[in-house]
Design a protein around this motif. Structure first.
Motif, PDB file in Angstrom:
ATOM      1  N   GLU A  19      -8.606 -11.168   5.355  1.00  0.00           N
ATOM      2  CA  GLU A  19      -9.537 -10.687   6.374  1.00  0.00           C
ATOM      3  C   GLU A  19      -9.696  -9.168   6.315  1.00  0.00           C
ATOM      4  O   GLU A  19     -10.817  -8.662   6.284  1.00  0.00           O
ATOM      5  CB  GLU A  19      -9.027 -11.106   7.754  1.00  0.00           C
ATOM      6  CG  GLU A  19      -9.839 -10.585   8.917  1.00  0.00           C
ATOM      7  CD  GLU A  19      -9.180 -10.925  10.252  1.00  0.00           C
ATOM      8  OE1 GLU A  19      -9.166 -10.038  11.122  1.00  0.00           O
ATOM      9  OE2 GLU A  19      -8.670 -12.050  10.408  1.00  0.00           O
ATOM     10  N   VAL A  20      -8.580  -8.437   6.282  1.00  0.00           N
ATOM     11  CA  VAL A  20      -8.683  -6.971   6.299  1.00  0.00           C
ATOM     12  C   VAL A  20      -9.221  -6.429   4.976  1.00  0.00           C
ATOM     13  O   VAL A  20      -9.966  -5.452   4.963  1.00  0.00           O
ATOM     14  CB  VAL A  20      -7.358  -6.270   6.692  1.00  0.00           C
ATOM     15  CG1 VAL A  20      -6.945  -6.653   8.103  1.00  0.00           C
ATOM     16  CG2 VAL A  20      -6.250  -6.514   5.713  1.00  0.00           C
ATOM     17  N   LEU A  21      -8.877  -7.072   3.854  1.00  0.00           N
ATOM     18  CA  LEU A  21      -9.413  -6.628   2.562  1.00  0.00           C
ATOM     19  C   LEU A  21     -10.906  -6.909   2.462  1.00  0.00           C
ATOM     20  O   LEU A  21     -11.669  -6.082   1.961  1.00  0.00           O
ATOM     21  CB  LEU A  21      -8.671  -7.278   1.397  1.00  0.00           C
ATOM     22  CG  LEU A  21      -7.264  -6.786   1.133  1.00  0.00           C
ATOM     23  CD1 LEU A  21      -6.636  -7.568  -0.016  1.00  0.00           C
ATOM     24  CD2 LEU A  21      -7.237  -5.301   0.851  1.00  0.00           C
ATOM     25  N   LYS A  60      -9.856   2.783  -9.360  1.00  0.00           N
ATOM     26  CA  LYS A  60      -9.040   3.775  -8.660  1.00  0.00           C
ATOM     27  C   LYS A  60      -9.297   3.736  -7.149  1.00  0.00           C
ATOM     28  O   LYS A  60      -8.361   3.692  -6.359  1.00  0.00           O
ATOM     29  CB  LYS A  60      -9.316   5.173  -9.215  1.00  0.00           C
ATOM     30  CG  LYS A  60      -8.466   6.248  -8.588  1.00  0.00           C
ATOM     31  CD  LYS A  60      -8.734   7.603  -9.206  1.00  0.00           C
ATOM     32  CE  LYS A  60      -7.921   8.678  -8.520  1.00  0.00           C
ATOM     33  NZ  LYS A  60      -8.203  10.005  -9.052  1.00  0.00           N
ATOM     34  N   LEU A  61     -10.564   3.742  -6.753  1.00  0.00           N
ATOM     35  CA  LEU A  61     -10.902   3.713  -5.327  1.00  0.00           C
ATOM     36  C   LEU A  61     -10.505   2.376  -4.698  1.00  0.00           C
ATOM     37  O   LEU A  61     -10.060   2.327  -3.550  1.00  0.00           O
ATOM     38  CB  LEU A  61     -12.392   3.967  -5.116  1.00  0.00           C
ATOM     39  CG  LEU A  61     -12.883   5.375  -5.462  1.00  0.00           C
ATOM     40  CD1 LEU A  61     -14.390   5.465  -5.296  1.00  0.00           C
ATOM     41  CD2 LEU A  61     -12.173   6.419  -4.614  1.00  0.00           C
ATOM     42  N   GLY A  62     -10.646   1.288  -5.454  1.00  0.00           N
ATOM     43  CA  GLY A  62     -10.248  -0.025  -4.957  1.00  0.00           C
ATOM     44  C   GLY A  62      -8.760  -0.094  -4.684  1.00  0.00           C
ATOM     45  O   GLY A  62      -8.328  -0.600  -3.638  1.00  0.00           O
ATOM     46  N   ILE A  63      -7.959   0.411  -5.601  1.00  0.00           N
ATOM     47  CA  ILE A  63      -6.505   0.414  -5.423  1.00  0.00           C
ATOM     48  C   ILE A  63      -6.120   1.273  -4.225  1.00  0.00           C
ATOM     49  O   ILE A  63      -5.287   0.874  -3.403  1.00  0.00           O
ATOM     50  CB  ILE A  63      -5.795   0.880  -6.710  1.00  0.00           C
ATOM     51  CG1 ILE A  63      -5.949  -0.196  -7.794  1.00  0.00           C
ATOM     52  CG2 ILE A  63      -4.318   1.186  -6.455  1.00  0.00           C
ATOM     53  CD1 ILE A  63      -5.512   0.246  -9.172  1.00  0.00           C
ATOM     54  N   GLN A  64      -6.729   2.433  -4.099  1.00  0.00           N
ATOM     55  CA  GLN A  64      -6.459   3.308  -2.948  1.00  0.00           C
ATOM     56  C   GLN A  64      -6.800   2.597  -1.635  1.00  0.00           C
ATOM     57  O   GLN A  64      -6.042   2.668  -0.663  1.00  0.00           O
ATOM     58  CB  GLN A  64      -7.241   4.609  -3.056  1.00  0.00           C
ATOM     59  CG  GLN A  64      -6.747   5.538  -4.125  1.00  0.00           C
ATOM     60  CD  GLN A  64      -7.659   6.750  -4.313  1.00  0.00           C
ATOM     61  OE1 GLN A  64      -8.753   6.830  -3.761  1.00  0.00           O
ATOM     62  NE2 GLN A  64      -7.202   7.695  -5.119  1.00  0.00           N
ATOM     63  N   ARG A  68      -4.143   1.591   1.291  1.00  0.00           N
ATOM     64  CA  ARG A  68      -4.342   2.172   2.616  1.00  0.00           C
ATOM     65  C   ARG A  68      -4.470   1.091   3.694  1.00  0.00           C
ATOM     66  O   ARG A  68      -3.803   1.150   4.726  1.00  0.00           O
ATOM     67  CB  ARG A  68      -5.578   3.069   2.636  1.00  0.00           C
ATOM     68  CG  ARG A  68      -5.816   3.750   3.979  1.00  0.00           C
ATOM     69  CD  ARG A  68      -7.065   4.618   4.026  1.00  0.00           C
ATOM     70  NE  ARG A  68      -8.268   3.858   3.719  1.00  0.00           N
ATOM     71  CZ  ARG A  68      -8.921   3.888   2.547  1.00  0.00           C
ATOM     72  NH1 ARG A  68      -8.488   4.649   1.567  1.00  0.00           N
ATOM     73  NH2 ARG A  68     -10.001   3.171   2.363  1.00  0.00           N
ATOM     74  N   VAL A  69      -5.298   0.097   3.451  1.00  0.00           N
ATOM     75  CA  VAL A  69      -5.533  -0.916   4.489  1.00  0.00           C
ATOM     76  C   VAL A  69      -4.296  -1.765   4.732  1.00  0.00           C
ATOM     77  O   VAL A  69      -4.004  -2.138   5.871  1.00  0.00           O
ATOM     78  CB  VAL A  69      -6.791  -1.763   4.187  1.00  0.00           C
ATOM     79  CG1 VAL A  69      -6.533  -2.780   3.094  1.00  0.00           C
ATOM     80  CG2 VAL A  69      -7.291  -2.460   5.435  1.00  0.00           C
ATOM     81  N   LEU A  70      -3.521  -2.072   3.693  1.00  0.00           N
ATOM     82  CA  LEU A  70      -2.289  -2.840   3.900  1.00  0.00           C
ATOM     83  C   LEU A  70      -1.263  -2.023   4.679  1.00  0.00           C
ATOM     84  O   LEU A  70      -0.577  -2.550   5.562  1.00  0.00           O
ATOM     85  CB  LEU A  70      -1.705  -3.292   2.566  1.00  0.00           C
ATOM     86  CG  LEU A  70      -2.526  -4.321   1.795  1.00  0.00           C
ATOM     87  CD1 LEU A  70      -1.854  -4.650   0.473  1.00  0.00           C
ATOM     88  CD2 LEU A  70      -2.771  -5.569   2.609  1.00  0.00           C
ATOM     89  N   THR A  78       5.693  -3.267   2.000  1.00  0.00           N
ATOM     90  CA  THR A  78       6.895  -3.015   1.193  1.00  0.00           C
ATOM     91  C   THR A  78       7.033  -3.993   0.035  1.00  0.00           C
ATOM     92  O   THR A  78       7.851  -3.782  -0.850  1.00  0.00           O
ATOM     93  CB  THR A  78       8.162  -3.092   2.056  1.00  0.00           C
ATOM     94  OG1 THR A  78       8.280  -4.416   2.591  1.00  0.00           O
ATOM     95  CG2 THR A  78       8.123  -2.078   3.184  1.00  0.00           C
ATOM     96  N   GLN A  79       6.267  -5.072   0.022  1.00  0.00           N
ATOM     97  CA  GLN A  79       6.369  -6.083  -1.019  1.00  0.00           C
ATOM     98  C   GLN A  79       5.180  -6.072  -1.991  1.00  0.00           C
ATOM     99  O   GLN A  79       5.157  -6.832  -2.948  1.00  0.00           O
ATOM    100  CB  GLN A  79       6.442  -7.479  -0.390  1.00  0.00           C
ATOM    101  CG  GLN A  79       7.641  -7.675   0.508  1.00  0.00           C
ATOM    102  CD  GLN A  79       8.942  -7.587  -0.256  1.00  0.00           C
ATOM    103  OE1 GLN A  79       9.073  -8.135  -1.339  1.00  0.00           O
ATOM    104  NE2 GLN A  79       9.911  -6.885   0.302  1.00  0.00           N
ATOM    105  N   VAL A  80       4.206  -5.219  -1.752  1.00  0.00           N
ATOM    106  CA  VAL A  80       2.948  -5.275  -2.504  1.00  0.00           C
ATOM    107  C   VAL A  80       3.095  -4.797  -3.953  1.00  0.00           C
ATOM    108  O   VAL A  80       3.843  -3.871  -4.247  1.00  0.00           O
ATOM    109  CB  VAL A  80       1.833  -4.484  -1.788  1.00  0.00           C
ATOM    110  CG1 VAL A  80       2.072  -2.989  -1.856  1.00  0.00           C
ATOM    111  CG2 VAL A  80       0.474  -4.818  -2.352  1.00  0.00           C
TER     112      VAL A  80
END
Length: 107
Positions: A19-21, A60-64, A68-70, A78-80
């Motif tokens: 949902e948040v992604l 790069k922007l996608g990873i950032q 950030r959102v997680l 902490t598990q990502v």
């Protein structure tokens, strides 16, 4: 995950993360969530994982944005582990980020 089917918490986490992604990537015009899988990894040692797949227009922007959102949503950051590969390509995923500074990644 501790089992192949995941716990109630794992299932709730999957729904909330998707949902948040979906919201974050769509709102920023970076991409979209393209599904998930849960279960045993390809590692020879038995491990289980929740994988959420996203298509992004800028790696790069996608990873950032994902990081950030997680973190801001307090969704087990902490598990990502974040891995990527080129679109429409069957090459292996390459680990781009690990919260635990672990260099091993299995889908």
């Amino acid at each position: 995950m501790k089992s192949i089917s995941g716990s109630k918490r794992d299932l709730l986490l999957k729904d909330k993360v998707m949902e948040v992604l979906t919201s974050e990537l769509g709102w920023r015009g970076l991409g979209f969530v393209d599904g998930f899988d849960m279960g045993k990894t390809s590692n020879t040692v038995i491990q289980y994982a929740l994988n959420i797949y996203c298509h992004v227009v800028d790696e790069k922007l996608g990873i950032q944005a994902v990081k950030r959102v997680l973190r801001e949503s307090r969704l087990d950051y902490t598990q990502v582990k974040i891995a990527s590969r080129a679109m429409n390509c069957d090459t292996a995923y390459v680990l781009q980020y690990s919260a635990k500074k672990d260099s091993v990644f299995y889908v």
